[in-house]
Design a protein around this motif. Structure first.
Motif, PDB file in Angstrom:
ATOM      1  N   MET A   1       0.989  -1.137  -0.001  1.00  7.63           N
ATOM      2  CA  MET A   1       0.091  -0.140   0.146  1.00  7.63           C
ATOM      3  C   MET A   1       0.874   1.154  -0.010  1.00  7.63           C
ATOM      4  O   MET A   1       1.723   1.224   0.808  1.00  7.63           O
ATOM      5  CB  MET A   1      -0.864   0.078   1.215  1.00  7.63           C
ATOM      6  N   ASP A   2       0.527   2.155  -0.866  1.00  6.25           N
ATOM      7  CA  ASP A   2       1.401   3.313  -0.989  1.00  6.25           C
ATOM      8  C   ASP A   2       1.000   4.513   0.171  1.00  6.25           C
ATOM      9  O   ASP A   2       0.008   4.446   0.836  1.00  6.25           O
ATOM     10  CB  ASP A   2       1.158   3.990  -2.478  1.00  6.25           C
ATOM     11  N   VAL A   3       1.837   5.332   0.285  1.00  9.33           N
ATOM     12  CA  VAL A   3       1.865   6.456   1.100  1.00  9.33           C
ATOM     13  C   VAL A   3       0.443   7.305   0.926  1.00  9.33           C
ATOM     14  O   VAL A   3      -0.384   7.466   2.041  1.00  9.33           O
ATOM     15  CB  VAL A   3       2.843   7.519   0.991  1.00  9.33           C
ATOM     16  N   PHE A   4      -0.093   7.544  -0.087  1.00 10.50           N
ATOM     17  CA  PHE A   4      -1.261   8.179  -0.499  1.00 10.50           C
ATOM     18  C   PHE A   4      -2.347   7.456   0.167  1.00 10.50           C
ATOM     19  O   PHE A   4      -3.200   8.018   0.828  1.00 10.50           O
ATOM     20  CB  PHE A   4      -1.626   8.488  -2.005  1.00 10.50           C
ATOM     21  N   PHE A   8      -4.967   8.595   3.164  1.00 10.62           N
ATOM     22  CA  PHE A   8      -6.050   9.140   2.626  1.00 10.62           C
ATOM     23  C   PHE A   8      -7.333   8.914   3.462  1.00 10.62           C
ATOM     24  O   PHE A   8      -7.903   9.723   3.969  1.00 10.62           O
ATOM     25  CB  PHE A   8      -6.421   8.773   1.130  1.00 10.62           C
ATOM     26  N   LEU A   9      -7.470   7.566   3.765  1.00  9.58           N
ATOM     27  CA  LEU A   9      -8.809   7.105   4.407  1.00  9.58           C
ATOM     28  C   LEU A   9      -8.731   7.836   5.810  1.00  9.58           C
ATOM     29  O   LEU A   9      -9.773   8.244   6.608  1.00  9.58           O
ATOM     30  CB  LEU A   9      -8.952   5.803   4.404  1.00  9.58           C
ATOM     31  N   PRO A  10      -7.815   7.645   6.579  1.00 10.29           N
ATOM     32  CA  PRO A  10      -7.641   8.257   8.076  1.00 10.29           C
ATOM     33  C   PRO A  10      -7.986   9.826   8.110  1.00 10.29           C
ATOM     34  O   PRO A  10      -8.963  10.221   8.926  1.00 10.29           O
ATOM     35  CB  PRO A  10      -6.255   7.788   8.546  1.00 10.29           C
ATOM     36  N   ALA A  11      -7.257  10.429   7.036  1.00 13.85           N
ATOM     37  CA  ALA A  11      -7.729  11.794   6.955  1.00 13.85           C
ATOM     38  C   ALA A  11      -9.364  12.226   6.790  1.00 13.85           C
ATOM     39  O   ALA A  11      -9.656  13.031   7.241  1.00 13.85           O
ATOM     40  CB  ALA A  11      -6.658  12.506   5.861  1.00 13.85           C
ATOM     41  N   ALA A  12      -9.857  11.445   6.043  1.00  8.35           N
ATOM     42  CA  ALA A  12     -11.099  11.576   5.628  1.00  8.35           C
ATOM     43  C   ALA A  12     -11.912  11.234   6.640  1.00  8.35           C
ATOM     44  O   ALA A  12     -13.014  11.921   7.192  1.00  8.35           O
ATOM     45  CB  ALA A  12     -11.551  10.543   4.469  1.00  8.35           C
ATOM     46  N   ALA A  13     -11.797  10.174   7.383  1.00  8.86           N
ATOM     47  CA  ALA A  13     -12.717   9.798   8.610  1.00  8.86           C
ATOM     48  C   ALA A  13     -12.231  10.851   9.968  1.00  8.86           C
ATOM     49  O   ALA A  13     -13.102  10.952  10.566  1.00  8.86           O
ATOM     50  CB  ALA A  13     -11.982   8.238   9.248  1.00  8.86           C
ATOM     51  N   GLU A  14     -11.221  11.485   9.958  1.00  9.04           N
ATOM     52  CA  GLU A  14     -10.829  12.660  10.942  1.00  9.04           C
ATOM     53  C   GLU A  14     -11.715  13.648  10.882  1.00  9.04           C
ATOM     54  O   GLU A  14     -12.196  14.215  11.885  1.00  9.04           O
ATOM     55  CB  GLU A  14      -9.531  13.199  10.804  1.00  9.04           C
ATOM     56  N   ILE A  40      -2.854  15.263   3.924  1.00 12.20           N
ATOM     57  CA  ILE A  40      -2.905  16.211   5.203  1.00 12.20           C
ATOM     58  C   ILE A  40      -4.459  16.552   5.484  1.00 12.20           C
ATOM     59  O   ILE A  40      -4.732  16.377   6.748  1.00 12.20           O
ATOM     60  CB  ILE A  40      -2.709  17.522   4.899  1.00 12.20           C
ATOM     61  N   LEU A  41      -5.327  16.844   4.673  1.00 10.74           N
ATOM     62  CA  LEU A  41      -6.593  16.949   4.834  1.00 10.74           C
ATOM     63  C   LEU A  41      -7.700  16.503   3.787  1.00 10.74           C
ATOM     64  O   LEU A  41      -7.219  16.902   2.529  1.00 10.74           O
ATOM     65  CB  LEU A  41      -6.759  18.435   5.038  1.00 10.74           C
ATOM     66  N   VAL A  42      -8.849  16.065   4.123  1.00  6.65           N
ATOM     67  CA  VAL A  42      -9.925  15.720   3.053  1.00  6.65           C
ATOM     68  C   VAL A  42     -11.025  16.307   3.791  1.00  6.65           C
ATOM     69  O   VAL A  42     -11.440  15.778   5.044  1.00  6.65           O
ATOM     70  CB  VAL A  42      -9.925  14.188   2.978  1.00  6.65           C
ATOM     71  N   THR A  43     -11.817  16.940   2.796  1.00  3.77           N
ATOM     72  CA  THR A  43     -12.867  17.547   3.636  1.00  3.77           C
ATOM     73  C   THR A  43     -14.067  18.185   2.704  1.00  3.77           C
ATOM     74  O   THR A  43     -13.711  18.524   1.669  1.00  3.77           O
ATOM     75  CB  THR A  43     -12.756  18.674   4.662  1.00  3.77           C
ATOM     76  N   ARG A  44     -15.127  18.150   3.160  1.00  4.05           N
ATOM     77  CA  ARG A  44     -16.179  18.726   2.193  1.00  4.05           C
ATOM     78  C   ARG A  44     -16.217  20.362   2.200  1.00  4.05           C
ATOM     79  O   ARG A  44     -15.631  20.838   3.410  1.00  4.05           O
ATOM     80  CB  ARG A  44     -17.583  18.400   2.478  1.00  4.05           C
ATOM     81  N   CYS A  45     -16.403  20.862   1.304  1.00  8.82           N
ATOM     82  CA  CYS A  45     -16.505  22.638   1.123  1.00  8.82           C
ATOM     83  C   CYS A  45     -17.330  22.920   0.378  1.00  8.82           C
ATOM     84  O   CYS A  45     -18.158  22.342  -0.473  1.00  8.82           O
ATOM     85  CB  CYS A  45     -14.855  23.145   0.918  1.00  8.82           C
ATOM     86  N   LEU A  58     -12.441  18.668  -0.702  1.00  9.03           N
ATOM     87  CA  LEU A  58     -11.147  19.429  -0.753  1.00  9.03           C
ATOM     88  C   LEU A  58     -10.289  18.391  -0.426  1.00  9.03           C
ATOM     89  O   LEU A  58     -10.435  17.738   0.591  1.00  9.03           O
ATOM     90  CB  LEU A  58     -11.045  20.642  -0.214  1.00  9.03           C
ATOM     91  N   LEU A  59      -9.103  18.113  -1.200  1.00  4.53           N
ATOM     92  CA  LEU A  59      -8.031  17.389  -0.784  1.00  4.53           C
ATOM     93  C   LEU A  59      -6.759  18.067  -0.893  1.00  4.53           C
ATOM     94  O   LEU A  59      -6.440  18.762  -1.830  1.00  4.53           O
ATOM     95  CB  LEU A  59      -7.616  16.148  -1.860  1.00  4.53           C
ATOM     96  N   LEU A  60      -6.024  18.079   0.413  1.00  5.49           N
ATOM     97  CA  LEU A  60      -4.780  18.814   0.579  1.00  5.49           C
ATOM     98  C   LEU A  60      -3.701  17.850   1.003  1.00  5.49           C
ATOM     99  O   LEU A  60      -3.837  17.203   1.752  1.00  5.49           O
ATOM    100  CB  LEU A  60      -4.828  20.007   1.560  1.00  5.49           C
ATOM    101  N   THR A  61      -2.698  17.878  -0.005  1.00  2.53           N
ATOM    102  CA  THR A  61      -1.560  17.021   0.320  1.00  2.53           C
ATOM    103  C   THR A  61      -0.398  17.761   0.617  1.00  2.53           C
ATOM    104  O   THR A  61      -0.385  19.146   0.673  1.00  2.53           O
ATOM    105  CB  THR A  61      -1.210  15.852  -0.785  1.00  2.53           C
ATOM    106  N   HIS A  62       0.853  17.221   0.768  1.00  2.00           N
ATOM    107  CA  HIS A  62       2.058  18.286   1.014  1.00  2.00           C
ATOM    108  C   HIS A  62       2.534  18.757  -0.013  1.00  2.00           C
ATOM    109  O   HIS A  62       3.271  19.795  -0.116  1.00  2.00           O
ATOM    110  CB  HIS A  62       3.076  17.081   1.653  1.00  2.00           C
TER     111      HIS A  62
END
Length: 170
Positions: A1-4, A8-14, A40-45, A58-62
């Motif tokens: 499993m890659d880094v993304f 991704f799923l833990p950031a979305a669950a947060e 870093i962050l996955v959220t509705r906006c 919205l998906l924010l990565t490094h």
């Protein structure tokens, strides 16, 4: 499993996103983000200047900011914004714990000013989002320091071959 995939799923669950909604957007995110880039962050906006435009994710990565849009009527997905963080300018955000939201604004490389409103479930999450945005835009994006790449002139003494003699021309 890659880094993304791992991040991704833990950031979305947060942020409280349902797995079904997130997996629907995953093919678009996969095309935009590299496998070695951590989420870093996955959220509705939403977009304050386009209130009837549909739902955004919205998906924010490094390295990247990716925003997808789902239309209200047909629920079609489309890519709204896909850019590297270093290509964004004049990035600002303003947390508002009273309204439980954070407004994020940035100017894309084409000169268009993008504004997104991130709503949270409780005021404590406002400060978590603020910290994540600060990490992504202030601590990660520093101007590269000037560095010496090459000098013009004589090479150092140790760099010359000791037995260099020009060949005789006949």
């Amino acid at each position: 499993m890659d880094v993304f995939s791992r991040t991704f799923l833990p950031a979305a669950a947060e942020t409280g996103l349902a797995a079904q909604a997130v997996t629907r957007h995953m093919p678009i995110f996969r095309r935009c983000v590299g496998s070695g880039d951590a989420t870093i962050l996955v959220t509705r906006c939403s977009r304050p200047d386009h209130p009837i435009g549909g739902d955004y994710l919205l998906l924010l990565t490094h390295r990247r900011l990716v925003v997808t849009q789902q239309t209200r009527v047909l629920h079609r997905l489309r890519l709204h914004l896909n850019t590297e963080l270093r290509e964004l300018s004049n990035v600002t955000w303003s947390p508002d714990p009273r309204s439980q939201s954070v407004e994020l604004a940035a100017t894309a490389i084409d000169g268009v000013r993008e504004r997104f409103l991130i709503r949270t479930h409780h005021p404590k999450q406002v400060w978590q989002v603020d910290t994540l945005l600060n990490h992504a835009f202030r601590t990660r994006l520093r101007r590269p320091a000037e560095r010496l790449v090459a000098t013009i002139g004589e090479p150092p003494v140790g760099a010359r071959p000791a037995a260099f003699r020009p060949a005789a021309v006949r």
